[in-house]
Design an enzyme around this catalytic site. Structure first.
Site, PDB file in Angstrom:
ATOM      1  N   LYS A  51       0.863  -1.208  -0.021  1.00  0.00           N
ATOM      2  CA  LYS A  51      -0.018  -0.139   0.041  1.00  0.00           C
ATOM      3  C   LYS A  51       0.862   1.169   0.039  1.00  0.00           C
ATOM      4  CE  LYS A  51      -3.979  -2.385   2.589  1.00  0.00           C
ATOM      5  NZ  LYS A  51      -4.932  -2.280   3.616  1.00  0.00           N
ATOM      6  N   TYR A  58     -12.527  -2.350  -2.685  1.00  0.00           N
ATOM      7  CA  TYR A  58     -12.841  -2.458  -1.453  1.00  0.00           C
ATOM      8  C   TYR A  58     -14.453  -2.575  -1.276  1.00  0.00           C
ATOM      9  CZ  TYR A  58      -8.340  -2.153   0.762  1.00  0.00           C
ATOM     10  OH  TYR A  58      -7.003  -2.268   1.338  1.00  0.00           O
ATOM     11  N   PHE A  65     -15.413   4.136   7.710  1.00  0.00           N
ATOM     12  CA  PHE A  65     -14.234   4.403   7.475  1.00  0.00           C
ATOM     13  C   PHE A  65     -13.898   4.233   6.024  1.00  0.00           C
ATOM     14  CE2 PHE A  65     -14.051  -0.069   8.741  1.00  0.00           C
ATOM     15  CZ  PHE A  65     -13.514  -0.569   7.690  1.00  0.00           C
ATOM     16  N   ARG A 115      -1.491 -14.397   3.915  1.00  0.00           N
ATOM     17  CA  ARG A 115      -1.957 -13.742   4.907  1.00  0.00           C
ATOM     18  C   ARG A 115      -1.560 -13.817   6.445  1.00  0.00           C
ATOM     19  NH1 ARG A 115      -6.656 -10.366   4.329  1.00  0.00           N
ATOM     20  NH2 ARG A 115      -7.629 -11.020   6.315  1.00  0.00           N
ATOM     21  N   THR A 133      -5.704  -7.693  10.623  1.00  0.00           N
ATOM     22  CA  THR A 133      -6.123  -6.198   9.879  1.00  0.00           C
ATOM     23  C   THR A 133      -5.726  -5.205  10.806  1.00  0.00           C
ATOM     24  OG1 THR A 133      -7.967  -7.448   8.753  1.00  0.00           O
ATOM     25  CG2 THR A 133      -8.109  -5.022   8.976  1.00  0.00           C
ATOM     26  N   ARG A 184       2.310  -6.408   9.253  1.00  0.00           N
ATOM     27  CA  ARG A 184       1.402  -5.173   9.864  1.00  0.00           C
ATOM     28  C   ARG A 184       1.864  -4.997  11.414  1.00  0.00           C
ATOM     29  NH1 ARG A 184      -4.351  -7.444   7.234  1.00  0.00           N
ATOM     30  NH2 ARG A 184      -4.200  -6.335   5.324  1.00  0.00           N
ATOM     31  N   ASN A 187      -1.865  -0.346   7.249  1.00  0.00           N
ATOM     32  CA  ASN A 187      -1.178  -1.673   7.423  1.00  0.00           C
ATOM     33  C   ASN A 187      -0.354  -2.139   6.465  1.00  0.00           C
ATOM     34  OD1 ASN A 187      -3.344  -2.314   5.964  1.00  0.00           O
ATOM     35  ND2 ASN A 187      -4.538  -3.450   7.559  1.00  0.00           N
ATOM     36  N   HIS A 242      -1.781  -5.458   1.641  1.00  0.00           N
ATOM     37  CA  HIS A 242      -3.175  -6.125   1.256  1.00  0.00           C
ATOM     38  C   HIS A 242      -2.746  -7.838   1.033  1.00  0.00           C
ATOM     39  CE1 HIS A 242      -7.074  -7.256  -0.077  1.00  0.00           C
ATOM     40  NE2 HIS A 242      -6.242  -7.737  -1.173  1.00  0.00           N
ATOM     41  N   GLU A 253      -9.955 -10.605  -7.229  1.00  0.00           N
ATOM     42  CA  GLU A 253      -8.741  -9.224  -7.007  1.00  0.00           C
ATOM     43  C   GLU A 253      -7.573  -9.513  -8.040  1.00  0.00           C
ATOM     44  OE1 GLU A 253      -9.336  -8.839  -2.375  1.00  0.00           O
ATOM     45  OE2 GLU A 253      -7.397  -9.576  -2.906  1.00  0.00           O
TER      46      GLU A 253
HETATM   47  N1  UDP Z   1      -9.650  -1.205   7.646  1.00  0.00           N
HETATM   48  C1  UDP Z   1      -9.825   0.124   8.668  1.00  0.00           C
HETATM   49  N2  UDP Z   1     -10.526  -0.071   9.666  1.00  0.00           N
HETATM   50  C2  UDP Z   1     -10.934  -1.123  10.171  1.00  0.00           C
HETATM   51  C3  UDP Z   1     -11.088  -2.179   9.113  1.00  0.00           C
HETATM   52  C4  UDP Z   1     -10.296  -2.154   8.192  1.00  0.00           C
HETATM   53  O1  UDP Z   1      -9.149   0.943   8.301  1.00  0.00           O
HETATM   54  O2  UDP Z   1     -11.660  -1.280  11.064  1.00  0.00           O
HETATM   55  C5  UDP Z   1      -9.014  -0.926   6.528  1.00  0.00           C
HETATM   56  C6  UDP Z   1      -7.421  -1.661   6.364  1.00  0.00           C
HETATM   57  O3  UDP Z   1      -6.484  -0.885   5.802  1.00  0.00           O
HETATM   58  C7  UDP Z   1      -7.841  -2.970   5.821  1.00  0.00           C
HETATM   59  C8  UDP Z   1      -8.739  -2.746   4.859  1.00  0.00           C
HETATM   60  O4  UDP Z   1      -9.600  -1.664   5.566  1.00  0.00           O
HETATM   61  O5  UDP Z   1      -6.553  -3.697   5.489  1.00  0.00           O
HETATM   62  C9  UDP Z   1      -9.753  -3.730   4.363  1.00  0.00           C
HETATM   63  O6  UDP Z   1     -10.199  -4.136   5.364  1.00  0.00           O
HETATM   64  P1  UDP Z   1     -10.676  -5.790   5.489  1.00  0.00           P
HETATM   65  O7  UDP Z   1     -11.625  -6.011   6.591  1.00  0.00           O
HETATM   66  O8  UDP Z   1     -10.761  -6.494   4.090  1.00  0.00           O
HETATM   67  O9  UDP Z   1      -9.113  -6.040   6.088  1.00  0.00           O
HETATM   68  P2  UDP Z   1      -8.141  -7.108   5.523  1.00  0.00           P
HETATM   69  O10 UDP Z   1      -8.603  -8.042   4.470  1.00  0.00           O
HETATM   70  O11 UDP Z   1      -7.277  -6.066   4.869  1.00  0.00           O
HETATM   71  O12 UDP Z   1      -7.255  -7.686   6.576  1.00  0.00           O
HETATM   72 MG    MG Z   2      -9.855  -8.007   3.055  1.00  0.00          MG
END
Ligand code: UDP
Ligand code: MG
Length: 171
Positions: free
Chosen positions: A11, A51, A59, A91, A97, A108, A122, A125, A136
């Site tokens: 990112k 997203y 957010f 992952r 996350t 992260r 974080n 992705h 994706e």
């Molecule tokens: N995110 C955030 N606040 C939250 C949840 C997600 O800022 O409470 C952001 C974070 O950058 C995250 C992205 O949104 O990586 C996508 O969210 P997702 O739930 O898909 O998590 P990921 O798959 O990236 O772990």
């Molecule tokens: Mg995700």
């Protein structure tokens, strides 16, 4: 475990913090191959599609601005990895996350932060599961941008303008 593909994005915060090298090193394994890689300026359309599962979250707007690079640099690095159990293994390397909850040795946990606005910056992705990974990879890459096509393809004739180097014009 089957061979699978997964999408990784470094990112914009990862790019400004010069973390691409660290991240690629951490993801390196004889078990995995990089199938495609590129630097992308993320459009609003691409960000919102990527997203879309979060569009009702409070957010969401900040997240779109973040991934488009408004707070750092308007670039991300997109990579497709292929390997046995690649989705889960990557992952795990990325970490949870929420960077505060992520394992301290995960990407992260090591490099992420939560902004005062509440966005999880974080750094990386990684696709959540095989189905999301396919969606994706297809969203971020054209078949011809990958070293092998991975998913079924069809040929289509298109007529379009393209940019070439000006110095190549007379060749
Ligand atoms: N995110 C955030 N606040 C939250 C949840 C997600 O800022 O409470 C952001 C974070 O950058 C995250 C992205 O949104 O990586 C996508 O969210 P997702 O739930 O898909 O998590 P990921 O798959 O990236 O772990
Ligand atoms: Mg995700």
């Amino acid at each position: 475990m089957a061979v699978e593909q997964t999408l990784v994005l470094v990112k914009p915060d990862g790019l400004v913090k010069s973390l691409t090298g660290d991240i690629i090193l951490k993801l390196s394994s004889p078990k995995r191959k990089i199938m495609g890689a590129k630097i992308v300026t993320v459009t609003k359309e691409l960000a919102e599609e990527h997203y879309k599962h979060l569009k009702d979250k409070p957010f969401f707007d900040e997240l779109i601005r973040y991934i488009m690079g408004e707070f750092h640099t308007p670039r991300i690095m997109a990579l497709v990895y292929e390997g046995k159990d690649a989705v889960k293994e990557i992952r795990d390397i990325a970490g949870s996350t929420n960077p505060e909850e992520a394992h301290p040795e995960s990407m992260r946990g090591k490099y992420g932060r939560i902004t005062t606005g509440g966005v999880f910056e974080n750094v990386i992705h990684a696709s959540e599961n095989k189905k999301e990974a396919e969606r994706e990879v297809k969203l971020w890459f054209k078949p011809t941008e990958l070293v092998s096509t991975i998913y079924p393809v069809v040929e289509r004739e298109v007529k379009k303008k393209e940019y070439i180097w000006k110095s190549d014009l007379k060749k």
